[in-house]
Scaffold this active site. Structure first.
Site, short mmCIF file in Angstrom:
data_model
loop_
_atom_site.label_atom_id
_atom_site.label_comp_id
_atom_site.label_asym_id
_atom_site.label_seq_id
_atom_site.Cartn_x
_atom_site.Cartn_y
_atom_site.Cartn_z
N ASN A 109 -0.04 -37.60 14.67
CA ASN A 109 0.91 -36.58 15.10
C ASN A 109 0.26 -35.77 16.20
O ASN A 109 -0.96 -35.64 16.26
CB ASN A 109 1.27 -35.66 13.93
CG ASN A 109 2.29 -34.60 14.33
OD1 ASN A 109 3.26 -34.91 15.04
ND2 ASN A 109 2.08 -33.37 13.90
N HIS A 111 0.39 -31.89 17.77
CA HIS A 111 0.83 -30.54 17.41
C HIS A 111 0.39 -29.58 18.51
O HIS A 111 -0.76 -29.64 18.97
CB HIS A 111 0.20 -30.14 16.07
CG HIS A 111 0.65 -28.79 15.61
ND1 HIS A 111 1.92 -28.56 15.13
CD2 HIS A 111 0.01 -27.60 15.57
CE1 HIS A 111 2.04 -27.28 14.82
NE2 HIS A 111 0.91 -26.68 15.08
N SER A 138 -3.36 -30.56 19.62
CA SER A 138 -4.23 -31.39 18.77
C SER A 138 -3.50 -32.67 18.39
O SER A 138 -2.30 -32.66 18.12
CB SER A 138 -4.57 -30.65 17.47
OG SER A 138 -5.11 -29.37 17.73
N ASP A 147 0.85 -30.56 9.25
CA ASP A 147 -0.11 -30.32 10.33
C ASP A 147 -1.54 -30.15 9.82
O ASP A 147 -2.30 -29.31 10.31
CB ASP A 147 0.30 -29.08 11.15
CG ASP A 147 1.70 -29.23 11.74
OD1 ASP A 147 2.08 -30.36 12.08
OD2 ASP A 147 2.40 -28.22 11.86
#
Ligand code: GRF
Length: 190
Positions: A109, A111, A138, A147
């Site tokens: 992911n 973020h 990040s 997250d």
């Protein structure tokens, strides 16, 4: 050259990070190809863009039905496309522990904060309110918690005097577009 990793992207919106990942995948030495772009929002602009590029797309609406049923559809689409690694790119839904477990260590992911700071939403407003002079983005491995997985790459940008959440978001987003393809490529090399 070894076969390229088959990457599936999940998104909910405009898909600018997805576009950056697709663009980078077209380099001769890229370690991955994007074989599916899927969304929880059939109307997501990113889906239309991907379809226009000839990339397979899939949409499943989670509205009004059990999460396991919705996620099973997404999972089947990913598996059916031969996806090996999932890249979340503005996918605004928390994946269930069961889904994460099935893809453990194979979901990334991006973020828009320097994790572990500012998990969740409104990251840029929170960075400005805190008086931070440095912000950023990040890329992390996805675990059950929002997250929260191990960070594998970060990019920093300055917070300029007079920045609003929007001006800071634009600066961070430009950094995201460089960071995500590079981080994915490096992840696949290890
Ligand atoms: C990005 O800021 C990303 O970091 C966050 O959601 C936003 C998605 O933007 N997870 P886009 O859809 O990639 O343009």
């Amino acid at each position: 050259m070894a076969d390229r990793a088959r990457v599936g992207i999940l998104l909910s919106g405009r898909g600018s990070n997805m576009q950056a990942l697709v663009a980078a995948s077209r380099a001769a030495d890229a370690r991955y190809e994007v074989v599916l772009v899927a969304s929880d929002k059939p109307e997501a602009p990113g889906l239309a863009w991907a379809a226009g590029q000839g990339i397979a797309t899939f949409a499943a609406s989670p509205k009004g039905r059990p999460k396991p049923e919705y996620e099973a559809e997404i999972d089947a689409a990913l598996t059916g496309a031969g996806v090996e690694v999932i890249a979340l790119a503005g996918y605004m839904r928390l994946l269930s522990p069961e889904f994460v477990a099935r893809w453990a260590g194979r979901i990334l992911n991006i973020h828009p904060s320097l994790l572990p700071k500012y998990k969740g939403l409104d990251t840029h407003a929170r960075a400005i309110a805190a008086g931070d002079t440095v912000a950023g983005a990040s890329v992390h491995l996805v675990t059950e918690a929002l997250d929260d997985g191990p960070v594998i790459a970060q990019a920093e940008v300055p917070v300029e005097p007079g920045d609003t959440p929007d001006t800071l978001a634009a600066r961070v987003l430009a950094a995201e577009h460089r960071l995500y393809p590079a981080a994915l490529d490096r992840f696949l090399s290890t």
